[in-house]
Design a protein around this motif. Structure first.
Motif, mmCIF file in Angstrom:
data_model
loop_
_atom_site.group_PDB
_atom_site.id
_atom_site.type_symbol
_atom_site.label_atom_id
_atom_site.label_comp_id
_atom_site.label_asym_id
_atom_site.label_seq_id
_atom_site.Cartn_x
_atom_site.Cartn_y
_atom_site.Cartn_z
ATOM 1 N N LEU A 1 0.830 -1.207 0.000
ATOM 2 C CA LEU A 1 0.000 0.000 0.000
ATOM 3 C C LEU A 1 0.867 1.261 0.000
ATOM 4 C CD1 LEU A 1 -2.871 1.174 0.109
ATOM 5 C CD2 LEU A 1 -2.710 1.049 2.602
ATOM 6 N N VAL A 2 1.927 1.258 0.798
ATOM 7 C CA VAL A 2 2.830 2.423 0.837
ATOM 8 C C VAL A 2 3.527 2.597 -0.508
ATOM 9 C CG1 VAL A 2 4.885 3.414 1.928
ATOM 10 C CG2 VAL A 2 3.152 2.278 3.332
ATOM 11 N N HIS A 3 4.028 1.519 -1.086
ATOM 12 C CA HIS A 3 4.668 1.611 -2.407
ATOM 13 C C HIS A 3 3.656 2.065 -3.465
ATOM 14 C CE1 HIS A 3 8.615 0.120 -1.436
ATOM 15 N NE2 HIS A 3 8.152 -1.032 -0.960
ATOM 16 N N TYR A 4 2.430 1.589 -3.357
ATOM 17 C CA TYR A 4 1.382 1.991 -4.299
ATOM 18 C C TYR A 4 1.148 3.500 -4.215
ATOM 19 C CZ TYR A 4 -3.168 2.586 -6.455
ATOM 20 O OH TYR A 4 -4.195 3.042 -7.240
ATOM 21 N N VAL A 5 1.015 4.016 -3.005
ATOM 22 C CA VAL A 5 0.807 5.466 -2.811
ATOM 23 C C VAL A 5 1.992 6.244 -3.374
ATOM 24 C CG1 VAL A 5 0.650 7.292 -1.067
ATOM 25 C CG2 VAL A 5 -0.772 5.237 -0.866
ATOM 26 N N SER A 6 3.192 5.752 -3.140
ATOM 27 C CA SER A 6 4.374 6.404 -3.692
ATOM 28 C C SER A 6 4.336 6.413 -5.223
ATOM 29 C CB SER A 6 5.644 5.696 -3.208
ATOM 30 O OG SER A 6 6.789 6.253 -3.800
ATOM 31 N N GLY A 7 3.943 5.284 -5.806
ATOM 32 C CA GLY A 7 3.858 5.200 -7.268
ATOM 33 C C GLY A 7 2.829 6.150 -7.848
ATOM 34 N N VAL A 8 1.708 6.292 -7.157
ATOM 35 C CA VAL A 8 0.632 7.152 -7.649
ATOM 36 C C VAL A 8 0.979 8.628 -7.472
ATOM 37 C CG1 VAL A 8 -1.770 7.848 -7.218
ATOM 38 C CG2 VAL A 8 -1.169 5.433 -7.337
ATOM 39 N N THR A 9 1.654 8.968 -6.390
ATOM 40 C CA THR A 9 1.919 10.376 -6.090
ATOM 41 C C THR A 9 3.282 10.844 -6.581
ATOM 42 O OG1 THR A 9 2.725 9.786 -3.874
ATOM 43 C CG2 THR A 9 0.399 10.397 -4.085
ATOM 44 N N VAL A 10 4.336 10.129 -6.231
ATOM 45 C CA VAL A 10 5.692 10.580 -6.552
ATOM 46 C C VAL A 10 6.092 10.205 -7.968
ATOM 47 C CG1 VAL A 10 8.119 10.408 -5.904
ATOM 48 C CG2 VAL A 10 6.365 10.470 -4.117
ATOM 49 N N TYR A 11 5.877 8.960 -8.355
ATOM 50 C CA TYR A 11 6.361 8.480 -9.651
ATOM 51 C C TYR A 11 5.472 8.880 -10.821
ATOM 52 C CZ TYR A 11 10.082 5.912 -7.426
ATOM 53 O OH TYR A 11 11.207 5.587 -6.721
ATOM 54 N N ARG A 12 4.377 9.541 -10.561
ATOM 55 C CA ARG A 12 3.506 9.975 -11.653
ATOM 56 C C ARG A 12 4.216 10.961 -12.572
ATOM 57 N NH1 ARG A 12 -1.569 11.520 -9.393
ATOM 58 N NH2 ARG A 12 -2.220 11.577 -11.536
#
Length: 194
Positions: free
Chosen positions: A127-138
């Motif tokens: 979940l934390v990696h998912y949030v990072s992918g959606v917010t930071v890696y976008r």
């Protein structure tokens, strides 16, 4: 006299927890260096590293487990190459993401708790990696996941990218727990600590 014995036992257990934590975090760090399929292009790899952290948490509880997960995340940040897009990614993908592996400690005292503990810890890490992918890696959109395709949706990209290594990591940790369940059952339940 009884109070002195209780204090000595408590001090012994604190030292034992610290030693076990150091050994199991070190083992997790070593296992994290054995990458089954190498590194993915934006970080992440398939390893056995989640098992030792879950084992420590199961034996000593969720508070100590979260601490061990945090220390492991810090070691990953320092020694694993720290693939990140700024401080937000470093914070989320290393320090915050590895800490929840210690949630296995919520099942302390239950020999079977290693299995839901591993699943819970890895699910929250995902979940934390998912949030990072959606917010930071976008910022890197559109992004390609090798062998799968190109994604223009950060939500779908993060789900697929992080899932392709997090799910195998969880499965490997559960498999190790299953293989070691019979010989280590009393240690999973922490019966040697009483």
């Amino acid at each position: 006299m009884k109070n002195t014995n209780t204090n000595a036992k408590n001090n012994h257990l604190k030292i034992r927890a610290l030693c076990e934590g150091a050994i199991l975090v070190a083992l997790a760090q070593i296992l994290s260096m054995i990458k089954l399929f190498g590194n993915l292009p934006n970080g992440g790899s398939i390893t056995f590293a989640a098992f030792p952290i879950a084992l420590f948490a199961l034996r000593w509880g969720w508070k100590q487990g979260l601490g061990a997960g945090f220390v492991f995340g810090l070691l990953q940040l320092i020694y694993d190459g720290a693939y990140a897009w700024g401080w937000q990614s470093m914070l989320l993908d290393y320090l915050v993401a590895f800490t929840p592996l210690g949630l296995a400690g919520l099942f302390r005292g239950k020999s079977w708790g290693i299995f839901p503990g591993i699943i819970l810890g890895n699910a929250v890490r995902f979940l934390v990696h998912y949030v990072s992918g959606v917010t930071v890696y976008r910022i890197t959109m559109p992004t390609e996941v090798p062998g799968i395709g190109t994604f223009s949706s950060p939500e779908l990209y993060s789900l697929v990218y992080n899932g392709c290594y997090m799910l195998p990591c969880a499965i490997l940790a559960v498999a190790v727990a299953a293989v070691l369940y019979v010989p280590l059952k009393k240690f999973f339940a922490g019966k040697d600590l009483q």
